[in-house]
Enzyme design. Sequence first.
Site, PDB file in Angstrom:
ATOM      1  N   GLU A  80     -16.172  -7.904 -61.339  1.00  0.00           N
ATOM      2  CA  GLU A  80     -16.536  -9.097 -62.106  1.00  0.00           C
ATOM      3  C   GLU A  80     -18.023  -9.121 -62.439  1.00  0.00           C
ATOM      4  O   GLU A  80     -18.421  -9.519 -63.536  1.00  0.00           O
ATOM      5  CB  GLU A  80     -16.150 -10.365 -61.341  1.00  0.00           C
ATOM      6  CG  GLU A  80     -14.658 -10.541 -61.112  1.00  0.00           C
ATOM      7  CD  GLU A  80     -13.883 -10.828 -62.387  1.00  0.00           C
ATOM      8  OE1 GLU A  80     -14.511 -11.008 -63.441  1.00  0.00           O
ATOM      9  OE2 GLU A  80     -12.639 -10.878 -62.322  1.00  0.00           O
ATOM     10  N   ASP A 220      -4.653  -3.053 -65.809  1.00  0.00           N
ATOM     11  CA  ASP A 220      -4.844  -3.194 -67.257  1.00  0.00           C
ATOM     12  C   ASP A 220      -6.052  -2.464 -67.841  1.00  0.00           C
ATOM     13  O   ASP A 220      -5.935  -1.534 -68.637  1.00  0.00           O
ATOM     14  CB  ASP A 220      -4.868  -4.675 -67.641  1.00  0.00           C
ATOM     15  CG  ASP A 220      -5.848  -5.501 -66.801  1.00  0.00           C
ATOM     16  OD1 ASP A 220      -6.458  -4.960 -65.873  1.00  0.00           O
ATOM     17  OD2 ASP A 220      -5.983  -6.714 -67.083  1.00  0.00           O
ATOM     18  N   GLU A 313       0.956 -17.096 -66.348  1.00  0.00           N
ATOM     19  CA  GLU A 313       0.523 -15.861 -65.712  1.00  0.00           C
ATOM     20  C   GLU A 313       1.681 -14.891 -65.542  1.00  0.00           C
ATOM     21  O   GLU A 313       1.497 -13.681 -65.603  1.00  0.00           O
ATOM     22  CB  GLU A 313      -0.121 -16.155 -64.350  1.00  0.00           C
ATOM     23  CG  GLU A 313      -1.471 -16.851 -64.437  1.00  0.00           C
ATOM     24  CD  GLU A 313      -2.569 -15.950 -64.970  1.00  0.00           C
ATOM     25  OE1 GLU A 313      -3.397 -15.474 -64.174  1.00  0.00           O
ATOM     26  OE2 GLU A 313      -2.598 -15.721 -66.206  1.00  0.00           O
ATOM     27  N   GLU A 334      -6.528 -12.590 -73.721  1.00  0.00           N
ATOM     28  CA  GLU A 334      -5.937 -11.302 -74.093  1.00  0.00           C
ATOM     29  C   GLU A 334      -5.015 -11.360 -75.318  1.00  0.00           C
ATOM     30  O   GLU A 334      -5.074 -10.483 -76.187  1.00  0.00           O
ATOM     31  CB  GLU A 334      -5.189 -10.709 -72.891  1.00  0.00           C
ATOM     32  CG  GLU A 334      -6.086 -10.123 -71.825  1.00  0.00           C
ATOM     33  CD  GLU A 334      -6.706 -11.176 -70.921  1.00  0.00           C
ATOM     34  OE1 GLU A 334      -7.646 -10.836 -70.182  1.00  0.00           O
ATOM     35  OE2 GLU A 334      -6.247 -12.342 -70.953  1.00  0.00           O
ATOM     36  N   THR A 424     -14.337  -5.173 -71.732  1.00  0.00           N
ATOM     37  CA  THR A 424     -13.167  -5.949 -71.318  1.00  0.00           C
ATOM     38  C   THR A 424     -13.508  -7.422 -71.125  1.00  0.00           C
ATOM     39  O   THR A 424     -12.617  -8.250 -71.008  1.00  0.00           O
ATOM     40  CB  THR A 424     -12.548  -5.360 -70.034  1.00  0.00           C
ATOM     41  OG1 THR A 424     -11.221  -5.843 -69.880  1.00  0.00           O
ATOM     42  CG2 THR A 424     -13.387  -5.694 -68.807  1.00  0.00           C
TER      43      THR A 424
END
Length: 564
Positions: A80, A220, A313, A334, A424
């Site tokens: 993160e 991902d 989710e 996304e 990302t």
Amino acid sequence: MVREMFYHAFNGYMEHAFPLDELKPLSCEGEDSLGGYALTLIDSLDMLALLGDRERFTSSVDWIGKNLRFDINKTVSVFETTIRVLGGLLSAHLIASDYATGMRIPSYDNQLLDLAEDLARRMLPAFDTPTGIPFGSVNLLYGVDEQESRITSTAGGGTLTLEFGMLSRLTNDPIFEQVTKNAVRGLWARRSKLNLVGAHINVFTGEWTQKDAGIGTSIDSFYEYLLKAYLLFGDEEYLFIFQEAYAAAMHYLYNDPWYVEVNMDSAAIVWPLFNSLQAFWPGLQVLAGDIDPAIRTHAAFFSVWKRYGFTPEGFNLATLTVQHGQKSYPLRPELIESTYWLYKATRDPRYLDVGRDMVVSLQYGARCPCGYCHIVDVEFHKKEDHMESFFLAETVKYLWLLFDLASGPDNLVENGPYKYIFSTEGHLLPATPQISLIHEHCSYLGAYCKGGGIEQESRKSDISIHPQENNASVLSGSWVHSSYPSDSSFLESTSTSGLMKGLCPGLTHGQKYGISYLDATRTAQEDHSTHQRENVADSHSLLVVSQQSADNSLSKNKNEKQEH
């Protein structure tokens, strides 16, 4: 309207939460959620520049340069912190320091780059593991805590290459790029015979602690950064791994139009589940030139959004209901990201309709007094007092880019001086000459080449390089393909401007790239995946996934799948 959405949330953060990390949009308060370093402001910098807000961009960069410090006793997530903070600093640095962007700050003197380098060096101890795969967390003052878990996710270990690689190119210090490439090699070397990777791994032993393979949670962006590292840096190793990994994902995980999760060794289905993080995949397929399955998958994913007003989710494909315990929508970007990319590639107005539906959902379902709230339950639209920084860094950014593209774009991404790759976290990473260093020499691949001549040789184990000039359609400064090559077979390696000029003859892929394959029994699976590798356009265009490869993947994909 999207611009107003951004400023409603950004101003709410600045008035009620700054300099804490994130905004609590219901109570109009702030909270430190990641490390206590004005996270949302850092994450929002390149969006301010994208909007042309020179005043707030300049004042924000100035404040961060004068006040931000990382010599703090905080244990932070390596993943993160890299994608949000390091990426945010680097993106803003490249905008603020460059006349060509139109947003250069005259008084700026590399303060953000200095901060980024300091932050990255404080994260380097996390990479000191036997596998090269980093710990999940690191203390910015003292290094890795003694009690730190040795288990990390594949995404956590394999989604660091863009930010660290860019830092190496900006500082001329190769260590950052080296450690993150080693992490990717460490993960890929431990793939299964099916070329699948699991979700969680022990960074000391290299043993998979969760063998569920998928394209969503915990994995991902591993796939995402393989392709994007090639596009940004021109590094053929990332392309080779992406081609192998993508072919395996399409073969074992794809149940047209959905993706499931399977055991990485047996390909037996463990979860027939759509999870919201999978929604980035159609956008990645656009970048890879595989448009048709992207269109179908996006339509399926959006049908879930239409049903609830948001994507939960988790959505169970067997029962066609929201997965228990996965009912929330934390403002994820996304699906919006993939909508933007598909509109960019096709100019189909249906994607503008999709975008409008998303704006309506956010405005009427998630808007709160000071920002936008997480949705706790998509069935009842109950709100939670939290707003992740990525709402401003990504969710609103992709919506704004979508509609700006439709109305005649005038922004850095579409009309700027460079092609941009999105991290990302949605940060703008420009393919400038300084960053996109192309490896011109065979010797770069190792001390295996004897003699000075460059030989060309077509071998099944080599990457095929061929300029597809007639097929390459560069849309508004980014890589998108409008058509596929008619011949999906391997093409001979050719000298191509901007690409590696030759491959050392007689070497295996492992010898060329120094990858130690820990699973020696590749057998027929490798031969199968070899034939599914894609053709490659030149470095100014895009990787093309051949239509035949896509069709093969579709027809062979009707029965197995995964979990996370």
